[in-house]
Design a protein around this motif. Structure first.
Motif, mmCIF file in Angstrom:
data_model
loop_
_atom_site.group_PDB
_atom_site.id
_atom_site.type_symbol
_atom_site.label_atom_id
_atom_site.label_comp_id
_atom_site.label_asym_id
_atom_site.label_seq_id
_atom_site.Cartn_x
_atom_site.Cartn_y
_atom_site.Cartn_z
ATOM 1 N N UNK B 455 0.812 -1.230 0.000
ATOM 2 C CA UNK B 455 0.000 0.000 0.000
ATOM 3 C C UNK B 455 0.842 1.275 0.000
ATOM 4 N N UNK B 456 2.099 1.144 0.433
ATOM 5 C CA UNK B 456 2.926 2.358 0.465
ATOM 6 C C UNK B 456 3.493 2.731 -0.896
ATOM 7 N N UNK B 457 3.442 1.783 -1.820
ATOM 8 C CA UNK B 457 4.021 2.057 -3.134
ATOM 9 C C UNK B 457 2.950 2.668 -4.057
ATOM 10 N N UNK B 458 3.230 3.865 -4.548
ATOM 11 C CA UNK B 458 2.350 4.501 -5.529
ATOM 12 C C UNK B 458 3.178 4.748 -6.785
ATOM 13 N N UNK B 459 2.555 5.340 -7.791
ATOM 14 C CA UNK B 459 3.304 5.607 -9.024
ATOM 15 C C UNK B 459 4.522 6.481 -8.723
#
Lengths: 260, 601
Positions: B455-459
């Motif tokens: 969940x911490x990884x975004x684009x």
């Protein structure tokens, strides 16, 4: 003050320009009275101060010195709403260039002083029809100013000036923009209203023909009231001749002065 | 009835008001558009980086609001001058000041409501029509974009109503404190032509001095910090005013004494200008400042857009790092126009990341370098990479958990296999152009984010230039968009001020042109004189505006490096639009004042 006097002008002086600048005295110690129901003319060459005098009487301008009593009020001391009420209820005004609003119908133009005072619509309508009937312009009420002639416009303007049944009607060169036939008709109307309603009329003019409708004429020259002419028992045509003669002597005097 | 009077007054002057209405409508429309975009829920939900753009659009609204206030106050003073006679008449007929105040108030508010209402409608159309352009500009894709936005409607109407309330109070104050006679006869007074005195020369010097201080303040923004802006604002506004009040009059005076003044209608034209410039001083100052703001907004907006690729590519040579080689990702990568593709095996253990030496010998790593705003890429051999701190930093930064990692170790294949960690592949891709490949890169990035299941990884946390490009594009693309439309709004307002001022004088000028006609002047000469006269009135504030912009761009040196590159595009666009306004004004003016040969007495 005499019961019959509506305007009492006392020692009125008007100076234009600040004290530090070059000053110009338009009126010098002017004194005169107008009786109720009197038709008074003010005559004079351009620059003689006649318009300044009219402006002061109509509360558009204030004198530098002196006072003007209308009724029992000194109108030079009025302020704010008092001025508005005075203009709306005590006086009417006719301009040379009519000053009608092109966007309103003639009826609306006539009723404008009442509208501005916040009168009820029904009451305004009633009074508009009444005054229009008196001036014979009922058929013009639904038209716009652009659709009628100059003479008719001035009648509408006169109706506007008379709608609040003022004590005094001021007219600034009311026939200046009219042809002779229309001018005559307007003057007849003013005379008729003057007689019927006991409205005092104060008319500024330089036209001897217009002036001949007056009962009394004040001649103003270089800011001072010089001579007066009274119509008395003369017929209008006779008075007209008297005025012409009087003006003739003025011109002679003027030329004499110029030559010297 | 009072309301009817107000309504009739406005309706009757509709044609006069139109030029001014136009400025107001455009301003309200653009204000609405900014608000509609800034408060668009779909946009905010679709893209996290859009929050940054919201600030840009809100800032644009505020700036537009301030300038609109100045415009409304100014425009209203014109309208009031036209109405003076009527108000004088009302007073003469015994209208009470309170009722007249109410009338002025109603009229001003009526104009405000009509123009705001129309403005919001135009704004909705504008937003709908331009939404696609904006989405492309920002690189955002959303399916449901609604131009009709209640929050935006409400804030636009509220804001403009407040503006007009302020304006109507100013109007009331102005009219009601003037004597009736001045109101009735105010317009018939002629302007006096200016006399040249020593004070003019002093004023000219003061004007240039003030401008110099303003320009200096803008150039030294790094030292003066925020103080530079108020200093520049005050000195430039005053300097512009003094300059118009003095220098141009002296110029005309000087020209009048030359032989040029005796050729054709030149003397007449110069006389007209001399006559006008004093009356026009304030307006010309306002116009030249608006001109500078408009052109500046467009230039800076475009300038920001230009530096997006530089920003994005300055820290990495690669466009995107692919961590999970899913079939979908592989298929998408195939669709790209690839310039470079490197595949490195890697293992992460604690804070150390392990790579295989072989991979780097066969496929050298590329490092990005910035030199004077130019980005260049360099292939590093394994040895070079081992000794380049910057190179290793760039390699590390391609990881999603970049901040947890401390060091890189290059090991042989044998050693690599003995390391107790999950092996993975890092695929680095470089396309032939970021803007061109943005759509596919976006899909790959989305695919990666969903595959990583963290969940911490975004684009934004993916490696490569694309994530930076994307957020920079939203902010700077937003800036360009805002800059362009602010520029347009300012231009409309300034043109409307200028056109209105010139056209409202047409009635008085008509007499002079009729006189020329009676004296037997050829129409061709009259037209030429008009074109020159209006030309000067457009040209002077334009030139001063351009000078303001050229110096003003100095403020953006710390932010953009060299803001002076590529000035041609915004300047050309702007000057063309300005010319169109000039031509329209000339056309209308000629129609109003040039007499036909047949004389009317």
């Amino acid at each position: 003050m005499n019961q019959n006097t509506v305007i009492d002008v006392q020692h009125v002086t008007k100076v234009y320009g600040k004290k530090t600048e070059k000053q110009y005295t338009a009126l010098k110690d002017v004194n005169f009275k107008v009786r109720q129901g009197e038709f008074v003319g003010i005559m004079g060459a351009s620059g003689s101060g006649k318009t300044t005098l009219l402006n002061i009487l109509a509360t558009m301008d204030k004198p530098t010195e002196g006072r003007v009593l209308v009724g029992n009020q000194d109108i030079t001391k009025l302020d704010g709403n008092q001025v508005s009420d005075f203009r709306a209820k005590q006086i009417g005004f006719i301009f040379q260039d009519f000053n009608l609003l092109e966007s309103l119908t003639n009826a609306e133009n006539i009723g404008l002083p009442l509208t501005l005072q916040g009168a009820k619509k029904r009451k305004t309508n009633e009074l508009v029809h009444q005054v229009a009937g008196q001036l014979g312009i009922n058929q013009l009420l639904d038209k716009y100013p652009v659709e009628i002639s100059g003479g008719q416009k001035q009648r509408v303007a006169a109706a506007r000036g008379l709608i609040s049944r003022p004590q005094i009607l001021f007219a600034d060169e009311p026939t200046g923009a009219l042809d002779s036939r229309n001018a005559r008709e307007l003057l007849e109307t003013l005379k008729q209203v003057n007689d019927e309603e006991q409205v005092s009329v104060l008319m500024v003019t330089h036209d001897p023909f217009s002036a001949s409708y007056c009962e009394r004429i004040l001649f103003i020259k270089d800011g001072k009231i010089g001579e007066q002419l009274e119509a008395g028992d003369q017929k209008r045509s006779e008075f007209y001749q008297t005025i012409l003669n009087k003006l003739g002597t003025f011109n002679d005097q003027g030329e004499d002065v110029d030559v010297i | 009835m009072l309301f009817k009077l107000a309504f009739v007054n406005v309706r009757d002057r509709w044609r006069d008001y139109l030029v001014l209405f136009f400025g107001l409508i455009i301003s309200a429309a653009i204000f609405y558009m900014f608000e509609a975009i800034a408060t668009n829920k779909a946009l905010i939900q679709a893209n996290i980086s859009f929050k940054l753009a919201v600030i840009v659009f809100q800032f644009g609204s505020v700036l537009l609001g301030i300038i609109t206030l100045v415009y409304i106050v100014y425009a209203n003073s014109f309208l009031m001058t036209m109405r003076e006679h009527d108000y004088g008449l009302f007073m003469m007929l015994g209208g009470k000041k309170s009722r007249l105040g109410l009338l002025i108030f109603t009229e001003t508010l009526l104009i405000g409501l009509v123009s705001t209402g129309v403005g919001v409608l135009v704004g909705i159309g504008l937003t709908q029509g331009l939404s696609q352009l904006l989405m492309t500009q920002l690189g955002v894709q959303i399916t449901k974009f609604t131009a009709l936005n209640n929050t935006a409607c409400l804030s636009t109407i509220l804001f403009f109503v407040i503006l007009f309330l302020v304006a109507s109070i100013i109007n009331q104050h102005k009219i009601l404190h003037r004597p009736v006679l001045r109101l009735l006869k105010g317009n018939s007074e002629a302007d006096k032509p200016m006399k040249v005195t020593v004070w003019r020369y002093i004023e000219g010097v003061i004007g240039i001095g003030l401008l110099a201080v303003g320009y200096w303040a803008m150039a030294k923004i790094e030292i003066l910090q925020l103080m530079a802006i108020p200093i520049a604002l005050v000195t430039i506004v005053l300097g512009t005013y003094f300059l118009f009040n003095a220098l141009f009059q002296l110029l005309i005076y000087g020209l009048k004494t030359t032989n040029l003044a005796f050729k054709g209608l030149n003397g007449f034209t110069l006389g007209q200008l001399n006559f006008r410039i004093r009356d026009y001083t304030k307006m010309l100052s306002v116009v030249s400042i608006l001109f500078a703001l408009a052109l500046g907004a467009i230039t800076v907006g475009m300038g920001y857009h230009r530096i997006i690729p530089v920003m994005a590519k300055s820290n990495t040579a690669y466009d995107l790092a692919v961590y999970k080689q899913t079939p979908q990702a592989t298929r998408l990568v195939h669709q790209l126009d690839l310039q470079e593709k490197q595949t490195y095996r890697q293992k992460i253990k604690g804070t150390t990341i392990y790579f295989v030496t072989d991979d780097f010998q066969k496929q050298p790593f590329e490092m990005a370098k910035v030199n004077k705003e130019k980005v260049s890429n360099h292939r590093l051999t394994l040895n070079q990479l081992k000794h380049s701190g910057r190179g290793q930093e760039q390699l590390l930064s391609l990881q999603t958990n970049y901040y947890e990692l401390r060091q890189i170790k290059f090991v042989s294949q044998k050693e690599f296999q003995t390391i107790q960690a999950k092996p993975s592949k890092l695929v680095l891709i470089k396309t032939t152009g970021l803007a061109k490949s943005a759509k596919i890169l976006n899909r790959i990035a989305k695919n990666q984010v969903s595959e990583i299941k963290n969940p911490q990884v975004t684009i934004d946390s993916l490696g490569g230039a694309y994530p930076i490009y994307q957020s920079a594009n939203i902010v700077f693309g937003g800036l360009e968009f805002v800059g362009f439309f602010l520029g347009m709004a300012f231009l409309t307002m300034l043109a409307s001020c200028l056109m209105f001022k010139i056209l409202s004088g047409a009635q008085l000028d008509k007499r002079r042109y009729q006189m020329l006609n009676r004296l037997g002047t050829r129409q061709k000469l009259i037209r030429k004189s008009i074109r020159r006269e209006i030309g000067v009135l457009f040209f002077l504030p334009g030139v001063l505006g351009v000078v303001h912009v050229l110096f003003g761009l100095k403020m953006f040196v710390p932010l953009m490096g060299n803001p002076y590159t590529n000035l041609a595009t915004p300047f050309t666009i702007f000057i063309c639009l300005y010319l169109i306004y000039y031509l329209i004004t000339v056309l209308i003016y000629e129609k109003l004042v040039v007499p036909t040969v047949r004389m009317q007495f």
